[in-house]
Design a protein around this motif. Structure first.
Motif, PDB file in Angstrom:
ATOM      1  N   MET A  85     -39.158 -11.190  20.532  1.00 43.56           N
ATOM      2  CA  MET A  85     -38.758 -10.905  22.201  1.00 43.56           C
ATOM      3  C   MET A  85     -37.705  -9.855  21.873  1.00 43.56           C
ATOM      4  SD  MET A  85     -39.978 -13.358  24.499  1.00 43.56           S
ATOM      5  CE  MET A  85     -38.712 -13.395  25.468  1.00 43.56           C
ATOM      6  N   THR A  86     -37.739  -8.946  22.825  1.00 50.87           N
ATOM      7  CA  THR A  86     -36.941  -7.712  23.062  1.00 50.87           C
ATOM      8  C   THR A  86     -36.218  -7.937  24.278  1.00 50.87           C
ATOM      9  OG1 THR A  86     -38.308  -6.246  23.911  1.00 50.87           O
ATOM     10  CG2 THR A  86     -37.777  -6.249  21.287  1.00 50.87           C
ATOM     11  N   VAL A  87     -35.233  -7.125  24.454  1.00 52.71           N
ATOM     12  CA  VAL A  87     -34.557  -6.985  25.749  1.00 52.71           C
ATOM     13  C   VAL A  87     -35.455  -6.575  26.817  1.00 52.71           C
ATOM     14  CG1 VAL A  87     -32.608  -6.006  26.720  1.00 52.71           C
ATOM     15  CG2 VAL A  87     -32.362  -6.442  24.554  1.00 52.71           C
TER      16      VAL A  87
ATOM     17  N   TYR B 222     -47.471  -5.113  16.818  1.00 56.24           N
ATOM     18  CA  TYR B 222     -46.896  -5.686  18.017  1.00 56.24           C
ATOM     19  C   TYR B 222     -45.253  -5.113  17.980  1.00 56.24           C
ATOM     20  CZ  TYR B 222     -45.498  -8.631  22.082  1.00 56.24           C
ATOM     21  OH  TYR B 222     -45.038  -8.996  23.174  1.00 56.24           O
ATOM     22  N   GLU B 223     -44.698  -5.562  16.907  1.00 52.81           N
ATOM     23  CA  GLU B 223     -42.957  -5.198  17.081  1.00 52.81           C
ATOM     24  C   GLU B 223     -42.709  -3.714  17.029  1.00 52.81           C
ATOM     25  OE1 GLU B 223     -40.295  -7.322  16.545  1.00 52.81           O
ATOM     26  OE2 GLU B 223     -41.880  -8.929  16.838  1.00 52.81           O
ATOM     27  N   ARG B 224     -43.694  -2.785  16.573  1.00 53.58           N
ATOM     28  CA  ARG B 224     -43.255  -1.232  16.895  1.00 53.58           C
ATOM     29  C   ARG B 224     -43.369  -1.062  18.266  1.00 53.58           C
ATOM     30  NH1 ARG B 224     -47.705   1.106  12.291  1.00 53.58           N
ATOM     31  NH2 ARG B 224     -46.442   1.016  10.777  1.00 53.58           N
ATOM     32  N   ILE B 225     -44.367  -1.656  18.947  1.00 51.78           N
ATOM     33  CA  ILE B 225     -44.329  -1.187  20.542  1.00 51.78           C
ATOM     34  C   ILE B 225     -43.915  -2.441  21.629  1.00 51.78           C
ATOM     35  CG2 ILE B 225     -46.097   0.618  20.129  1.00 51.78           C
ATOM     36  CD1 ILE B 225     -48.187  -1.685  21.212  1.00 51.78           C
ATOM     37  N   GLU B 226     -42.994  -3.306  20.872  1.00 53.97           N
ATOM     38  CA  GLU B 226     -42.906  -4.375  21.887  1.00 53.97           C
ATOM     39  C   GLU B 226     -41.913  -4.007  23.279  1.00 53.97           C
ATOM     40  OE1 GLU B 226     -40.724  -7.455  19.633  1.00 53.97           O
ATOM     41  OE2 GLU B 226     -40.882  -8.887  21.444  1.00 53.97           O
ATOM     42  N   PRO B 227     -41.359  -2.963  23.174  1.00 57.64           N
ATOM     43  CA  PRO B 227     -40.546  -2.668  24.779  1.00 57.64           C
ATOM     44  C   PRO B 227     -41.744  -2.408  25.633  1.00 57.64           C
ATOM     45  CG  PRO B 227     -39.405  -1.625  22.856  1.00 57.64           C
ATOM     46  CD  PRO B 227     -40.616  -1.960  22.170  1.00 57.64           C
TER      47      PRO B 227
ATOM     48  N   ILE C  12     -47.034 -14.107  24.237  1.00 57.75           N
ATOM     49  CA  ILE C  12     -47.626 -13.774  23.079  1.00 57.75           C
ATOM     50  C   ILE C  12     -46.345 -13.776  21.808  1.00 57.75           C
ATOM     51  CG2 ILE C  12     -47.981 -11.558  21.602  1.00 57.75           C
ATOM     52  CD1 ILE C  12     -49.154 -10.331  24.088  1.00 57.75           C
ATOM     53  N   ASP C  13     -45.129 -13.737  22.211  1.00 56.87           N
ATOM     54  CA  ASP C  13     -44.161 -13.514  21.165  1.00 56.87           C
ATOM     55  C   ASP C  13     -42.847 -14.648  21.451  1.00 56.87           C
ATOM     56  OD1 ASP C  13     -43.255 -12.535  18.944  1.00 56.87           O
ATOM     57  OD2 ASP C  13     -41.855 -11.020  20.119  1.00 56.87           O
ATOM     58  N   ALA C  14     -43.127 -15.707  22.388  1.00 55.25           N
ATOM     59  CA  ALA C  14     -41.967 -16.418  22.619  1.00 55.25           C
ATOM     60  C   ALA C  14     -41.603 -17.302  21.515  1.00 55.25           C
ATOM     61  CB  ALA C  14     -42.222 -17.592  23.708  1.00 55.25           C
TER      62      ALA C  14
ATOM     63  N   ASP D 129     -31.339  -3.146  18.716  1.00 55.92           N
ATOM     64  CA  ASP D 129     -30.652  -4.659  19.128  1.00 55.92           C
ATOM     65  C   ASP D 129     -31.578  -5.620  18.861  1.00 55.92           C
ATOM     66  OD1 ASP D 129     -28.652  -2.935  20.352  1.00 55.92           O
ATOM     67  OD2 ASP D 129     -29.491  -3.169  22.525  1.00 55.92           O
ATOM     68  N   GLU D 130     -32.963  -5.506  18.908  1.00 58.76           N
ATOM     69  CA  GLU D 130     -33.802  -6.506  18.583  1.00 58.76           C
ATOM     70  C   GLU D 130     -33.511  -7.198  16.874  1.00 58.76           C
ATOM     71  OE1 GLU D 130     -37.019  -9.240  18.781  1.00 58.76           O
ATOM     72  OE2 GLU D 130     -35.279  -8.624  20.103  1.00 58.76           O
ATOM     73  N   VAL D 131     -33.371  -6.080  16.307  1.00 61.02           N
ATOM     74  CA  VAL D 131     -32.879  -6.150  14.704  1.00 61.02           C
ATOM     75  C   VAL D 131     -31.869  -7.000  14.587  1.00 61.02           C
ATOM     76  CG1 VAL D 131     -32.532  -4.998  12.366  1.00 61.02           C
ATOM     77  CG2 VAL D 131     -34.464  -4.201  14.026  1.00 61.02           C
TER      78      VAL D 131
ATOM     79  N   GLY E 232     -32.086 -10.893  16.253  1.00 58.73           N
ATOM     80  CA  GLY E 232     -33.112 -11.453  15.964  1.00 58.73           C
ATOM     81  C   GLY E 232     -33.538 -11.540  14.297  1.00 58.73           C
ATOM     82  N   LYS E 233     -33.682 -10.181  13.715  1.00 56.88           N
ATOM     83  CA  LYS E 233     -34.272 -10.229  12.558  1.00 56.88           C
ATOM     84  C   LYS E 233     -33.132 -10.310  11.356  1.00 56.88           C
ATOM     85  CE  LYS E 233     -37.921  -8.693  14.820  1.00 56.88           C
ATOM     86  NZ  LYS E 233     -37.834  -8.684  16.282  1.00 56.88           N
ATOM     87  N   ILE E 234     -31.756  -9.707  11.646  1.00 59.36           N
ATOM     88  CA  ILE E 234     -30.772 -10.129  10.781  1.00 59.36           C
ATOM     89  C   ILE E 234     -30.489 -11.312  10.517  1.00 59.36           C
ATOM     90  CG2 ILE E 234     -28.353  -9.538  10.709  1.00 59.36           C
ATOM     91  CD1 ILE E 234     -29.836  -6.751  10.083  1.00 59.36           C
TER      92      ILE E 234
ATOM     93  N   GLU F 204     -33.939 -15.315  12.820  1.00 59.25           N
ATOM     94  CA  GLU F 204     -34.250 -16.396  14.101  1.00 59.25           C
ATOM     95  C   GLU F 204     -35.661 -15.931  14.520  1.00 59.25           C
ATOM     96  OE1 GLU F 204     -31.377 -16.453  17.159  1.00 59.25           O
ATOM     97  OE2 GLU F 204     -29.905 -16.225  15.658  1.00 59.25           O
ATOM     98  N   GLU F 205     -36.053 -14.642  14.252  1.00 62.37           N
ATOM     99  CA  GLU F 205     -37.558 -14.465  14.711  1.00 62.37           C
ATOM    100  C   GLU F 205     -38.542 -15.244  14.171  1.00 62.37           C
ATOM    101  OE1 GLU F 205     -38.004 -12.006  17.366  1.00 62.37           O
ATOM    102  OE2 GLU F 205     -40.382 -12.215  17.199  1.00 62.37           O
ATOM    103  N   GLU F 206     -38.425 -15.230  12.816  1.00 65.34           N
ATOM    104  CA  GLU F 206     -39.656 -15.600  11.912  1.00 65.34           C
ATOM    105  C   GLU F 206     -39.136 -16.928  11.229  1.00 65.34           C
ATOM    106  OE1 GLU F 206     -42.589 -14.629  12.589  1.00 65.34           O
ATOM    107  OE2 GLU F 206     -42.353 -12.537  12.904  1.00 65.34           O
TER     108      GLU F 206
HETATM  109 CU   LIG Z   1     -39.381 -10.371  19.757  1.00 66.31          CU
END
Ligand SMILES: [Cu+2]
Lengths: 381, 415
Positions: A1-3, A190-195, A207-209, A276-278, A281-283, A286-288
């Motif tokens: 999820m993004t902002v 999905y992650e490329r165009i998430e905003p 889709i992405d919770a 910000d999402e990276v 969430g990714k650093i 927590e995302e995966e």
């Molecule tokens: Cu996300």
């Protein structure tokens, strides 16, 4: 999820050029002006709407509405064509409420009280004088930028639909290994165009919770639910239904994305929020939580962000060339770090990263995010 | 040691506890003035006794040390005795005295000092000590199950919670607030020391910079997002609201809790680095207030009523559906309010180049089931600010009513 972005940039579906105008107009930080003139008083009753003055100079106009009637009422200031400039609802009998409206342009407006909160209301003409020359938002560069980014969104959403269909087929056929290898590859788009997905209320959560983010009573659906099934709990009796729903939601998203009109400012904010999402969430991995394929998402967020900046490049180059070279350098730096973690056509799993690698990523992302956060102001200049 | 020390004054005052307290405060005040410090020219103690415990509606002090403890003994008699000992020690320390008479340097040279000594030359600093009992205290161990108030539920897991068990829960809590950080730490340290063999610290949190005001006489402070926090807080002057929303009443379920309240503690990590990259406009829309004056969007002054029904261009609400003030507003929560008393914290850094910073949220309410929980459900699920914060610790305590000069903290549990 993004902002979620809806609050910062008003939803611009089919709004076209209106997006930037709306943004400029909703600067709510301004204090009331024209203190010398005092607030414009509205006496509202069940049958009348008395306005203390029907002309004012352009700027922030303060209305004070007193409901002296017996019905709950509303007050509106309309521009021509019943375009709402400002409104206040739910004014109970006996109450006073305040409305501060920014009216930058001279012209003919209308005030309206709506006793009972229904119908066209009791209208009155209202004239605004003076005003500043409005700067033209629709310059060719911005149009070109949004057009170019729209192509990027279209290409990725088409690929998202195709890949999701393959992933869903594998899940439904019970082919766990195939589904697992399809999973991260599908999420790339999905992650490329998430905003973009964030613009459509419930679609991104559906889709992405992440499981940890669910509200009580909210069903766990989408990619991460299937991720859990594939990597942790094994396919469940309802996995095929979840897979079908995912494909339906993705198709819905693709359809809606076609109608989306993004502004140049949306691109700038999207580029920042992907990073910000990276960072959050990714650093942190927590995302995966189950598949540990966070670096695939990381690369995709980075791609999406970079593409928005590519689209804005001519504007940025004209207004702030130093910012462009900083962005180039920092994008390249993050990419080089990601490249070091490549394995085959993918990446290391998050749980294979050392604390040192994570820290290096975090500081490179910070170094890129700082200049990225300056892009919107340059675009808006 | 120079000048008039705390210990020397206590010595002079002898057994007159209350007198000694006042005397010390004045003495230290003069002492500090002599050093050119403008602070604490007035005696600065807060009365330990009263209908309610101090440290709740007391004007919020600058510093916090909060400790949650577990009871390690199975002997209920020891627990009961400790609560008596703690009460006596708290009565002394909040009056500006050492934990025991002649504690730091006046005792036997062959024994460790009875007071740890680091507050010796410091003013009382408005120290308050407030105790609470966690849900786990009412399990099988001490025969207290029948005393558990129905309001003292185990807090549910809220959406996006990322709770660390090592920062959550606890059988007991001690909240120490003071205008000098060392005075607060001294108080917790000495109570913990008295508890060895009976209790042990489960987790503890330091806070600096109050993030809420609890009195109209106080200016609204700012949190680490740079925004005024707690403008709409329940204030000590709002006695009707306090009765309705904060103080447990005798008919509320457990008579021993009348005059008490329920404390929710949440450690909220704030991702200050990503927040700092958000545009000013974005920050203000997330909060629903302007950053400068703290006025609600659409209004002009900090204390102007939040108006959730004002729309801007296109009729879009100025205070967004997911704005923090909208979701936390009592208008959207059936009138439920809470008394907030949180503190900012920075616990070093997180190992990946970011500050381990945030808000240590403390809130008091009459019935957590009807006030804090629905409020946090709404915030955790919908608040735009959740993208920038993460709840990492959580605890819930029943805070018993205030004390008389002869009662003690264990009275409600054991009589
Ligand atoms: Cu996300």
């Amino acid at each position: 999820m993004t902002v979620p972005q809806s609050r910062r940039t008003p939803l611009t579906v089919l709004a076209g050029v209106g997006a930037l105008v709306a943004l400029a107009g909703c600067d709510s930080t301004g204090a009331a002006t024209d203190a010398a003139d005092g607030p414009i008083k509205i006496d509202a009753s069940d049958t009348s709407c008395t306005v203390s003055t029907t002309t004012a100079a352009a700027g922030n106009l303060t209305f004070e509405i007193a409901n002296k009637g017996t019905k709950v009422t509303e007050f509106y200031l309309y521009a021509e064509g019943d375009r709402i400039m400002g409104e206040v609802e739910n004014i109970a009998p006996g109450l006073n409420r305040r409305l501060i409206v920014e009216v930058p342009d001279a012209g003919k407006y209308q005030t309206a009280c709506k006793p009972g909160m229904a119908g066209n209301g009791i209208r009155g003409d209202f004239t605004v004088t003076g005003g500043v020359a409005r700067q033209n938002d629709t310059n060719a560069q911005k149009a070109e930028a949004t057009k170019s980014y729209a192509t990027y969104v279209a290409n990725n959403s088409a690929a998202l639909e195709t890949e999701t269909a393959k992933f869903v087929d594998a899940v439904k056929a019970g082919k766990v290994d195939e589904a697992k290898s399809e999973y991260a590859r599908t999420r790339v788009f999905y992650e490329r165009i998430e905003p973009v997905a964030e613009k459509f209320g419930d679609l991104d959560p559906a889709i992405d919770a992440r499981e940890a983010d669910l509200e009580p009573g909210q069903q766990f659906t989408g990619f991460h639910r299937l991720e859990k099934d594939l990597w942790r709990s094994g396919l469940q009796p309802d996995s095929p239904q979840i897979a079908d729903k995912l494909l339906t939601d993705v198709k819905d998203l693709v359809t809606k994305a076609k109608t989306l009109q993004l502004s140049a400012l949306d691109l700038a904010n999207g580029a920042k929020s992907l990073l910000d999402e990276v960072a959050t969430g990714k650093i942190t991995g927590e995302e995966e939580t189950f598949s540990h394929t966070d670096l695939w998402d990381f690369q995709s967020n980075l791609d999406g962000s970079k593409n928005a900046i590519v689209a804005l490049r001519p504007i940025l180059q004209a207004k702030d060339p130093a910012l462009v070279s900083t962005l180039d350098k920092e994008f390249a730096n993050v990419q080089a770090l990601l490249d070091k973690t490549r394995v085959g056509d993918g990446f290391k799993y998050y749980d294979q990263l050392s604390q040192d690698e994570i820290k290096t990523f975090a500081s490179a992302v910070d170094a890129l995010s700082e200049p990225l956060s300056k892009v919107a102001a340059v675009v808006a200049k | 040691m120079t000048g008039v020390s705390r210990r020397a004054l206590f010595g002079m005052a002898g057994a007159g506890v209350a007198l000694a307290g006042a005397g010390v405060a004045t003495g230290v005040g003069i002492d500090r003035l002599g050093e050119g410090s403008p602070a604490h020219a007035e005696p600065s103690t807060v009365d330990f006794h009263g209908e309610h415990q101090a440290g709740i509606v007391t004007p919020t002090q600058q510093n916090l040390h909060f400790a949650a403890l577990d009871v390690t003994t199975k002997d209920v008699g020891k627990l009961r005795e400790l609560l008596r000992t703690w009460t006596a020690a708290a009565r002394r320390m909040t009056a500006g005295q050492e934990v025991v008479a002649d504690g730091a340097v006046g005792g036997a040279a062959q024994a460790p000092p009875g007071d740890t000594g680091e507050a010796l030359d410091l003013p009382p600093g408005d120290l308050t000590l407030t105790i609470g009992f966690g849900p786990s205290l009412f399990d099988q161990r001490f025969g207290l199950a029948a005393k558990r108030p129905p309001q003292l539920v185990d807090l549910p897991l809220f959406p996006k919670d990322k709770l660390d068990p090592a920062r959550s829960g606890g059988d007991l809590c001690i909240q120490a607030c003071a205008n000098d950080p060392q005075v607060a730490v001294h108080a917790v340290r000495n109570l913990v020391r008295l508890g060895f063999g009976v209790t042990e610290v489960r987790w503890s949190q330091l806070g600096f910079g109050r993030s809420s005001s609890t009195s109209r006489a106080q200016q609204t402070p700012r949190n680490l997002f740079g925004f005024k926090d707690g403008t709409n807080n329940v204030k000590s002057e709002d006695t009707d609201v306090l009765r309705e929303q904060v103080w447990a009443q005798s008919g509320d379920g457990q008579a021993w809790m009348a005059g008490g309240t329920y404390l929710v503690a949440r450690r909220i990590r704030m991702h200050v680095e990503t927040w700092d990259r958000e545009t000013l406009d974005g920050q203000e829309q997330i909060v629903g207030r302007t950053k400068g004056t703290g006025a609600p969007l659409g209004q002009t002054g900090e204390f102007d009523q939040v108006d959730l029904d004002v729309g801007g261009a296109g009729g879009v609400p100025l205070i967004a559906p997911d704005a923090h003030v909208r979701l936390a507003s009592h208008q959207t929560l059936n009138g439920a309010r809470i008394l907030r008393r949180g503190y900012n914290f920075v616990d070093g850094s997180d190992g990946v180049g970011h500050l381990e910073a945030g808000l240590f949220f403390l809130a008091f309410n009459r019935d957590t089931r009807k006030q804090y929980i629905p409020m946090q459900q709404a915030l955790s699920a919908k608040d735009a600010m959740m993208e920038y914060v993460q709840h990492t610790g959580s605890a819930h305590f029943a805070v018993p009513p205030g004390l008389t000069p002869t009662s003690n903290w264990g009275d409600g549990l054991f009589t």
